[in-house]
Design an enzyme around this catalytic site. Structure first.
Site, mmCIF file in Angstrom:
data_model
loop_
_atom_site.group_PDB
_atom_site.id
_atom_site.type_symbol
_atom_site.label_atom_id
_atom_site.label_comp_id
_atom_site.label_asym_id
_atom_site.label_seq_id
_atom_site.Cartn_x
_atom_site.Cartn_y
_atom_site.Cartn_z
ATOM 1 C CD GLU A 63 -2.954 -1.147 0.263
ATOM 2 O OE1 GLU A 63 -3.117 -0.096 -0.396
ATOM 3 O OE2 GLU A 63 -3.643 -2.165 0.098
ATOM 4 C CB CYS A 95 -1.513 7.240 0.909
ATOM 5 S SG CYS A 95 -2.795 6.312 1.733
#
Ligand code: ADP
Length: 508
Positions: free
Chosen positions: A234, A268
């Site tokens: 991720e 993110c």
């Protein structure tokens, strides 16, 4: 030699605690202990394993305020965000897993084709073994605990290495696991920096779940590739936020301000590229500026924006803003980098008059910076949005929902929110993950439990017949098989021919 991780409050500079690093020599022991614990943990009924997650939830709920304070102190984020964006999603993930894991991971009967007549087929889920979870500092609770509990539910044992940037949260997570009373070594926490992370990666886990930078993701994937260890990565994002002229302008502007500045942009999936249709560009800019200048920076319960968490990240943000201003960008809100003080607070920045060669337009900034770029057509904005190495999340703002779905369908992105921003991550029923450099694999949703298990194919025959048609000898079978398959795979199945050939083969 024992190394110490210093926990410092980035907002105040206050020294919080010293946390002892895990020694390299202990890595082998951690794996040994995890493998020993796996023997029993993996054989428990899933409902028994889930009971521990329920207990963990109680520990979190009972200590929620203290947990929020630890997160606030260790990250510099504001208390509301610790609660809403780090603690709540973790609790919600526990709820969803406790509710559905048993069903998701129970054996599934699947169809068996006619050619395998008389047999039954199943898919079973078998834990992989020892899972290594390496987590980052921006949401230090959620991004550590959610993969851990997903792996535990499936019967794996876990070694977690939280970020060295937020070691106090790492320590608190370990204490919560202890309070929960997990069986010994089912979940172990290793403290330390990238050297400890690297040693753990080389220590032969059965699965690696990594959340962090693209750079580290590549390193981990290389090590994992050599040993054929499966991974989920991720990584970062440079999420486009697309506003069409028919959008609810007020909502889009407020959404952009929150999407770009929440957690000081250290997300993110924060809105890092705001594309606005030309005809509403000036209006949008004005509302966004007005909304941004209302934000309160600080550390208390009424504050909107906290400090940056990691000193190195502040330098990256500074570099991006400087680069843009030097290349002709206009500072619409915020102060120029030469006026920034030594604190870890950055006043939210809005930039206009941007060009493609500016780093702030194409590289992940991970800070409170909102670049706003006008566009002319739907095709143009889709092209620009997709011209990125990243593809984590995106958002589309318009009152024409047909157009919204059409644009969403064309974006190369792990998720798209329509007239919303960020929230796809908050629905644990939805998969989470990226395309391109944003990562490999998905978690959350059913997928988030299945990745930590081998899918095992089971085929069952009662074993009554003495032989099968495809077994030896082959003598005299070729022509019958030819007829069998030609009749079976024919556009319109020829059942009589099929039956005849099948009976013939049975007799051979
Ligand atoms: P970020 O800047 O978001 O912290 P990093 O990728 O540097 O991103 O760090 C994320 C996590 O990865 C942290 O827990 C860190 O200690 C760990 N880490 C960094 N380098 C390595 C490495 N070479 N091997 C394993 N883990 C690492």
């Amino acid at each position: 030699m024992m190394t110490i991780l210093e926990a410092v409050n980035p907002a105040t500079g206050e020294h919080l605690d010293d946390i002892q690093e895990t020694a390299f020599e202990e890595v082998e022991l951690y794996y040994h202990q995890a493998r020993t614990a796996f023997e029993k943990w993996s054989t428990l009924a899933i409902s028994e394993r889930l009971n521990y997650l329920t207990k963990l939830r109680s520990v979190m709920v009972e200590n929620m305020d203290q947990l929020a304070q630890v997160i606030v102190q260790d990250t510099g984020k504001v208390p509301t965000e610790a609660l809403v964006a780090d603690i709540m999603p973790t609790l919600d993930a526990i709820n969803t897993i406790v509710k559905h894991a048993e069903k998701i991971l129970s054996p599934k009967r699947v169809k068996t084709p006619l050619l395998l007549i008389g047999k039954k087929s199943y898919v079973e889920y078998m834990p992989r073994g020892v899972v290594l979870v390496i987590s980052p500092w921006n949401y230090p609770l959620q991004l550590a605990v959610v993969p851990v509990i997903s792996a535990l539910a499936g019967g794996n044992t876990v070694i977690l290495k939280p970020s060295e940037v937020t070691p106090l949260v790492g320590k608190y997570i370990e204490e919560m696991f202890q309070k929960t009373g997990f069986p010994k070594d089912v979940i172990q926490v290793a403290h330390g920096g990238k050297e400890v992370g690297a040693a753990l990666t080389k220590g032969n886990p059965d699965y690696i779940f990594f959340t962090g930078s693209v750079r580290t993701g590549r390193i981990i994937q290389e090590v994992a590739a050599k040993k054929l260890i499966p991974t989920t990565l991720e990584l970062g994002g440079k999420d486009p936020f697309i506003v069409f002229q028919d959008a609810n302008l007020k909502r889009a502007a407020k959404g952009a301000v929150w999407g770009a500045f929440t957690n000081s942009g250290q997300v993110c999936m924060s809105a890092e590229r705001i594309y606005v249709e030309e005809s509403i560009y000036d209006d949008f800019l004005n509302i966004v500026k007005e909304e941004t200048e209302k934000l309160i920076q600080g550390t208390n319960e009424d504050s909107d924006i906290g400090s940056m968490t990691f000193p190195k990240q502040k330098e990256i943000v500074k570099h991006h803003v400087k680069d843009a201003l030097e290349k002709g960008a206009v500072l619409v809100s915020g102060s120029p980098p030469e006026n920034w003080d030594d604190s870890m607070f950055i006043q939210p920045i809005i930039l206009a008059n941007l060009k493609q060669d500016m780093e702030v337009v194409w590289d992940e900034t991970f800070g409170p910076v909102m670049p706003i770029i006008p566009f002319k057509t739907e095709e143009e904005v889709i092209k620009w949005a997709n011209e990125s190495n990243y593809g984590l999340n995106a958002s589309v703002w318009t009152s024409d929902l047909k157009k919204a779905r059409r644009v969403a369908g064309k974006l190369v992105s792990g998720a798209v929110t329509i007239n919303e921003v960020l929230v796809s991550v908050a629905n644990h029923y939805l998969p989470f993950g990226g395309t391109k450099d944003s990562g490999i694999g998905r978690y959350h949703s059913d997928e988030g439990l299945k990745i930590f298990c081998h899918e095992k194919a089971i085929i069952l025959d009662k074993g009554k017949l003495n032989k099968e048609i495809q077994w030896y000898p082959y003598k005299g079978k070729y022509a019958a098989f030819l007829k069998l398959f030609q009749s079976y795979f024919h556009e319109r199945k020829k059942w009589i021919q099929f039956l005849r050939s099948y009976l013939k083969l049975l007799k051979k």
